[in-house]
Design a protein around this motif. Sequence first.
Motif, short mmCIF file in Angstrom:
data_model
loop_
_atom_site.label_atom_id
_atom_site.label_comp_id
_atom_site.label_asym_id
_atom_site.label_seq_id
_atom_site.Cartn_x
_atom_site.Cartn_y
_atom_site.Cartn_z
N LYS A 140 -17.31 28.86 -5.89
CA LYS A 140 -16.43 27.83 -6.45
C LYS A 140 -14.97 28.14 -6.08
CE LYS A 140 -15.03 25.61 -10.74
NZ LYS A 140 -15.16 25.59 -12.19
N GLY B 255 -14.13 26.96 -2.73
CA GLY B 255 -14.45 25.56 -2.53
C GLY B 255 -13.29 24.63 -2.20
N HIS B 256 -12.18 25.16 -1.77
CA HIS B 256 -11.05 24.31 -1.37
C HIS B 256 -10.41 24.91 -0.13
CE1 HIS B 256 -7.29 22.13 -1.45
NE2 HIS B 256 -7.83 21.31 -2.34
N PRO B 257 -10.09 24.07 0.85
CA PRO B 257 -9.51 24.61 2.09
C PRO B 257 -8.20 25.36 1.89
CG PRO B 257 -9.67 22.20 2.19
CD PRO B 257 -10.30 22.64 0.91
N ARG C 58 -7.49 27.36 -0.56
CA ARG C 58 -7.83 28.72 -0.99
C ARG C 58 -8.34 29.53 0.19
NH1 ARG C 58 -10.98 26.44 -6.08
NH2 ARG C 58 -9.20 25.34 -6.98
N THR D 230 1.16 23.41 -6.55
CA THR D 230 -0.24 23.32 -6.13
C THR D 230 -0.72 24.66 -5.59
OG1 THR D 230 0.04 20.98 -5.65
CG2 THR D 230 -1.86 22.07 -4.64
N HIS E 83 -3.84 27.23 -6.91
CA HIS E 83 -4.88 27.83 -6.08
C HIS E 83 -4.85 29.36 -6.17
CE1 HIS E 83 -6.39 24.13 -4.47
NE2 HIS E 83 -5.19 23.77 -4.02
N GLU F 17 -6.62 30.39 -9.31
CA GLU F 17 -8.08 30.35 -9.20
C GLU F 17 -8.62 31.55 -8.41
OE1 GLU F 17 -10.25 28.29 -10.76
OE2 GLU F 17 -8.44 27.58 -11.77
#
Length: 109
Positions: A21, A24-26, A28, A56, A60, A63
């Motif tokens: 998870k 799960g984001h480019p 990161r 933003t 990230h 997370e």
Amino acid sequence: MVLAKTTLFDSDLQEAAQLYKALGHPARLQILRYLADTKSCITGDISEELPLSRTTVNQHLTELKKAGLIQGHVNGKRTNYCLNPEKVKVLKKIYKSFIEEIEANNLEC
């Protein structure tokens, strides 16, 4: 008491899902790549390296820190960020094990 549905799965799968998870984001993935490429702790504004706002990028980073993949140490007004090598080793082990489990060499559908 209400149990989260994730508790129905073994701890290895829960840990893997938590790490995946976080990946799960480019943005990161780019942060991890950037920290790996620099091979040192970064002091300053990582948002200068990404096409995103500072707010933003900070979300990230939060997370990634929650997942344990990076470490952030406050140094005055700045934070030093670096990869957490031990957690990266865990991630590699989990990924390799999971991919080997689901490998479908002789799949017949």
